[in-house]
Design a protein around this motif. Structure first.
Motif, short mmCIF file in Angstrom:
data_model
loop_
_atom_site.label_atom_id
_atom_site.label_comp_id
_atom_site.label_asym_id
_atom_site.label_seq_id
_atom_site.Cartn_x
_atom_site.Cartn_y
_atom_site.Cartn_z
N VAL A 66 -14.99 -12.51 31.77
CA VAL A 66 -15.14 -11.39 30.91
C VAL A 66 -14.86 -10.76 31.23
CG1 VAL A 66 -16.62 -13.63 29.77
CG2 VAL A 66 -17.71 -12.19 31.62
N ASP A 67 -14.20 -9.51 29.98
CA ASP A 67 -14.52 -8.13 30.06
C ASP A 67 -15.19 -7.80 30.01
OD1 ASP A 67 -13.18 -5.88 29.96
OD2 ASP A 67 -11.46 -6.55 28.73
N ASP A 68 -15.54 -7.48 31.11
CA ASP A 68 -17.11 -6.11 30.86
C ASP A 68 -16.50 -4.85 30.90
OD1 ASP A 68 -15.75 -5.13 33.69
OD2 ASP A 68 -17.41 -4.59 35.02
N PHE A 69 -15.41 -3.86 30.00
CA PHE A 69 -15.17 -2.91 29.41
C PHE A 69 -15.40 -3.02 28.38
CE2 PHE A 69 -13.29 -2.51 33.64
CZ PHE A 69 -14.33 -1.32 34.29
N THR A 106 -17.06 -2.84 24.60
CA THR A 106 -18.44 -1.85 24.04
C THR A 106 -17.73 -2.48 22.27
OG1 THR A 106 -17.98 0.00 25.55
CG2 THR A 106 -18.94 0.16 23.47
N PRO A 107 -19.19 -3.32 22.50
CA PRO A 107 -20.42 -3.07 22.82
C PRO A 107 -19.91 -4.65 23.67
CG PRO A 107 -21.29 -4.12 20.97
CD PRO A 107 -19.29 -3.54 20.97
N PHE A 108 -21.03 -5.02 24.73
CA PHE A 108 -20.82 -6.15 25.30
C PHE A 108 -21.93 -7.41 24.75
CE2 PHE A 108 -21.52 -9.48 28.37
CZ PHE A 108 -20.01 -9.81 29.13
N ASN A 109 -20.46 -7.87 24.77
CA ASN A 109 -21.54 -10.14 23.28
C ASN A 109 -20.92 -10.57 23.54
OD1 ASN A 109 -23.68 -8.32 22.15
ND2 ASN A 109 -22.20 -7.25 20.88
N VAL A 148 -17.16 -20.23 25.85
CA VAL A 148 -17.54 -18.90 26.40
C VAL A 148 -17.15 -18.27 24.83
CG1 VAL A 148 -17.76 -16.97 27.30
CG2 VAL A 148 -18.08 -19.88 28.45
N VAL A 149 -17.29 -16.64 24.13
CA VAL A 149 -16.58 -16.67 22.49
C VAL A 149 -16.91 -14.46 23.26
CG1 VAL A 149 -18.10 -17.54 21.55
CG2 VAL A 149 -15.62 -16.22 21.30
N GLN A 150 -16.65 -14.23 23.55
CA GLN A 150 -16.42 -13.18 23.78
C GLN A 150 -16.32 -12.30 22.97
OE1 GLN A 150 -15.45 -11.09 27.27
NE2 GLN A 150 -16.54 -9.19 27.13
#
Length: 107
Positions: free
Chosen positions: A19-22, A24-27, A101-103
Motif C-alpha cells: 500500500v502507498d503510505d504517502f 493523504t489521508p491514508f485510508n 484490499v482497496v486504498q
C-alpha cells in the motif's frame, strides 16, 4: 490503488499487499472471508517495504491490526495509520482466507 485480492490456504502468512503510505489521508479498506474450510486468522500490517531489495515476508516485522485478531468468520474494517504492507496470517486450521484490499486516493 485498484482493488487487490490476496489469499492464503493453510497456516502461515500470505504474500503481502503493498500500500502507498504517502497517500493523504491514508485510508485502506479490507474485507476478509473464509472461502473454504475453517480457519482462524489475523489481518496484519508492516512498516517494512515489500518493494525493497532483499525484502522477505518472513524477515518483515508484522503487527496484528486492531479488530482483526483471531478472526474465524467474514470481517471488514479499515486502516487509517500509514503502513507499507498488509497480509493474511492463518494461525490455525486448513481453510482458505481471501481478502480484498482497496486504498483511497488518486487513480
Amino acid at each position: 490503488m485498484k482493488l487487490t485480492t490476496i489469499s492464503k490456504s493453510g497456516t502461515g502468512r500470505s504474500s503481502p499487499c503493498a500500500v502507498d503510505d504517502f497517500q493523504t489521508p491514508f485510508n485502506v479498506g479490507v474485507g476478509a472471508a473464509i472461502t473454504s474450510g475453517a480457519a482462524t486468522f489475523n489481518i496484519e500490517y508492516s512498516f517494512d517495504d515489500p518493494t525493497a531489495d532483499g525484502y522477505t515476508v518472513a524477515g518483515a516485522t508484522w503487527y496484528v491490526a486492531t479488530g482483526f485478531s483471531a478472526v474465524s468468520a467474514s470481517t471488514g474494517g479499515s486502516f487509517t495509520v500509514p503502513c507499507k504492507a498488509i497480509c493474511i496470517n492463518i494461525t490455525s486450521g486448513t481453510g482458505t482466507v481471501t481478502a480484498s484490499v482497496v486504498q483511497a486516493g488518486p487513480v
